[in-house]
Structure formats: C-alpha cells, structure tokens
Scaffold this motif. Structure first.
Motif, short mmCIF file in Angstrom:
data_model
loop_
_atom_site.label_atom_id
_atom_site.label_comp_id
_atom_site.label_asym_id
_atom_site.label_seq_id
_atom_site.Cartn_x
_atom_site.Cartn_y
_atom_site.Cartn_z
N LEU A 173 -22.73 14.28 -4.96
CA LEU A 173 -21.95 13.70 -3.87
C LEU A 173 -21.52 12.30 -4.29
CD1 LEU A 173 -21.01 14.18 -0.90
CD2 LEU A 173 -23.16 13.10 -0.18
N ARG A 174 -20.19 12.04 -4.25
CA ARG A 174 -19.64 10.75 -4.67
C ARG A 174 -18.79 10.16 -3.55
NH1 ARG A 174 -21.53 9.91 -9.82
NH2 ARG A 174 -21.36 11.71 -11.15
N ASN A 175 -18.83 8.84 -3.42
CA ASN A 175 -18.04 8.13 -2.42
C ASN A 175 -16.55 8.25 -2.75
OD1 ASN A 175 -16.98 6.36 -0.54
ND2 ASN A 175 -18.22 4.62 -1.14
N GLN A 176 -15.73 8.56 -1.76
CA GLN A 176 -14.28 8.64 -1.92
C GLN A 176 -13.56 7.91 -0.79
OE1 GLN A 176 -12.54 10.82 -4.51
NE2 GLN A 176 -14.52 10.26 -5.35
N THR A 177 -14.28 7.08 -0.04
CA THR A 177 -13.72 6.42 1.13
C THR A 177 -12.50 5.58 0.77
OG1 THR A 177 -15.91 6.37 2.13
CG2 THR A 177 -14.25 4.91 3.08
N ASN A 178 -11.49 5.67 1.63
CA ASN A 178 -10.28 4.87 1.43
C ASN A 178 -9.79 4.37 2.77
OD1 ASN A 178 -8.12 6.75 2.51
ND2 ASN A 178 -9.10 8.07 0.99
N VAL A 179 -8.93 3.37 2.74
CA VAL A 179 -8.50 2.69 3.96
C VAL A 179 -7.68 3.59 4.88
CG1 VAL A 179 -6.39 1.66 3.04
CG2 VAL A 179 -7.66 0.49 4.84
N GLU B 275 -10.12 5.69 6.82
CA GLU B 275 -10.87 4.81 7.71
C GLU B 275 -10.06 4.47 8.95
OE1 GLU B 275 -13.80 1.92 5.27
OE2 GLU B 275 -11.68 1.58 4.93
N LYS B 276 -8.79 4.11 8.77
CA LYS B 276 -7.98 3.66 9.89
C LYS B 276 -7.30 4.79 10.65
CE LYS B 276 -7.43 -1.03 8.56
NZ LYS B 276 -6.63 -2.19 8.46
N THR B 277 -6.96 5.89 9.96
CA THR B 277 -6.27 6.99 10.62
C THR B 277 -7.24 7.93 11.32
OG1 THR B 277 -4.54 6.91 8.95
CG2 THR B 277 -4.65 8.90 10.29
N ALA B 278 -8.25 8.40 10.58
CA ALA B 278 -9.18 9.39 11.13
C ALA B 278 -10.50 8.79 11.58
CB ALA B 278 -9.44 10.48 10.09
N ARG B 279 -10.73 7.51 11.24
CA ARG B 279 -11.96 6.80 11.60
C ARG B 279 -13.19 7.46 10.98
NH1 ARG B 279 -11.61 2.15 12.48
NH2 ARG B 279 -13.44 2.07 13.76
N TYR B 280 -13.11 7.84 9.70
CA TYR B 280 -14.28 8.36 9.02
C TYR B 280 -14.39 7.86 7.60
CZ TYR B 280 -11.35 12.26 7.17
OH TYR B 280 -10.39 13.03 6.58
N GLU B 281 -15.61 7.97 7.07
CA GLU B 281 -15.89 7.70 5.66
C GLU B 281 -15.81 9.05 4.95
OE1 GLU B 281 -18.98 4.04 5.69
OE2 GLU B 281 -19.76 5.94 6.40
N SER B 282 -15.44 9.02 3.70
CA SER B 282 -15.34 10.29 2.98
C SER B 282 -16.07 10.24 1.66
CB SER B 282 -13.87 10.68 2.78
OG SER B 282 -13.20 9.70 2.02
N ALA B 283 -16.49 11.41 1.25
CA ALA B 283 -17.14 11.58 -0.04
C ALA B 283 -16.65 12.93 -0.58
CB ALA B 283 -18.66 11.57 0.10
N ARG B 284 -17.06 13.27 -1.77
CA ARG B 284 -16.68 14.55 -2.35
C ARG B 284 -17.88 15.10 -3.08
NH1 ARG B 284 -12.22 16.64 -1.42
NH2 ARG B 284 -11.75 18.54 -2.47
N LEU B 285 -18.14 16.40 -2.89
CA LEU B 285 -19.21 17.11 -3.58
C LEU B 285 -18.61 17.79 -4.80
CD1 LEU B 285 -21.42 19.08 -1.02
CD2 LEU B 285 -22.22 17.54 -2.80
#
Length: 181
Positions: A144-150, A153-163
């Motif tokens: 699992l790796r961090n893929q969060t982008n702005v 964050e601002k459109t869907a209000r979530y943090e993202s990662a990728r497996l």
C-alpha cells in the motif's frame, strides 16, 4: 529526496514547490501541493509530482503511520469538465469500493473482501520506501503506497493510496478514506 513512479522509487532534487501564482484558480488548484523535481539520474528531466508520492530517503514514522486507519479498496473516481458551448461544469463519478482494509497502529491488519471473508495478519513496513505490506486471503502480497493529491482532497474530500501486487499478475487497486486533516 525520493518520489514514486510506475517503475518504483527514484531519487531527485526538489527544484520548486508548486507553480508561480497565476490568476487562473483552476491551474492553481491542480498545481497546489506539487513538487517540481529534477531526477538524480536525468537532471534535465523535470516534472511536477503530487505531495503524496514524495518522501525523504531516510525512514521516518510517517512512512507507515500515514496508513493507519480504515481504507475502502477498489473505489474509483473520475472528474471531467463538460461544456455545451456556453457553460462549463465539472462532473464527478464514483464507483463503489469492493473491499475494506483496516490498518492498526499495533502492526496488525484486517482485510475484508467482497464475499465478506476477513483476512487478519501483521503488516510490515515496505522495504524500499514509504508504504506497508499486507497479504490477501489467497496469500498474495500487496504493498500500500500513498497517492494523495490535491484534486482528490478538495473535490472528493479523501486521501488516496494504491495497493500494488508483488507479482504483477493482478491490477493495482485504488484505496481511499475520508480526509483526516
């Protein structure tokens, strides 16, 4: 510093943080929280990378601490700008998550798949950079790796990662959770 690409971690130097301010709010939103990076092995190749894929080369608590919490797996989002020739609008489409992954601070995890089967185990730190390693119900190894982008964050209000699967016999999976910050 290092940054994640489709071929793995690469080293580079941050040349600039974000773009020069403009009067175009859309450009500023999409470029906010990005790093302009010169690759160490190709210093003339420079590009912008989202903050979620950039990290120090020295192991730090956030390399695994970021992932603690509940993740929805398989959820997707598409953002498109539409126009009828007169007006422009943004459409956001989501697909539902199929699995859930709970990462605990004590080093354990629970992965519940679409059929309701729960796999429990101990996660380990990814050996090559920020991320954690878990196993699915069939014994497959995933990172699992961090893929969060702005934009997310601002459109869907979530943090993202990728497996990412270790054997590449399967496609990687999106992972999301509500924004914590």
């Amino acid at each position: 510093m290092q940054f994640w690409t489709s071929t793995g971690w690469r080293q580079g130097v941050i040349v600039e943080v974000g773009p020069q301010p403009t009067n175009d709010a859309k450009i500023n939103l999409n470029m906010e929280k990005k790093y302009f990076i010169a690759q160490a092995d190709q210093p003339t190749w420079r590009d912008y990378y989202d903050w979620g894929v950039v990290a120090h080369v020295t192991r730090a608590p956030y390399w695994t601490g970021f992932f603690v919490g509940d993740w929805k797996l398989g959820q997707g989002m598409a953002v498109n700008t539409r126009t009828d020739g007169t007006y422009a609008w943004t459409e956001v489409a989501y697909s539902s998550a199929t699995d859930t992954l709970r990462i605990k601070a004590d080093g354990t995890y629970e992965w519940k798949d679409l059929s309701g089967k729960v796999t429990k185990g101990r996660w380990t730190a990814a050996p090559d950079g920020p991320g954690i390693v878990v196993k699915d119900a069939r014994g497959g190894i995933w990172t699992l790796r961090n893929q969060t982008n702005v934009v997310e964050e601002k459109t869907a209000r979530y943090e993202s990662a990728r497996l990412y699967p270790s054997d590449r016999s399967q496609m990687s999976q999106a992972a999301t959770r509500p924004l914590r910050r």
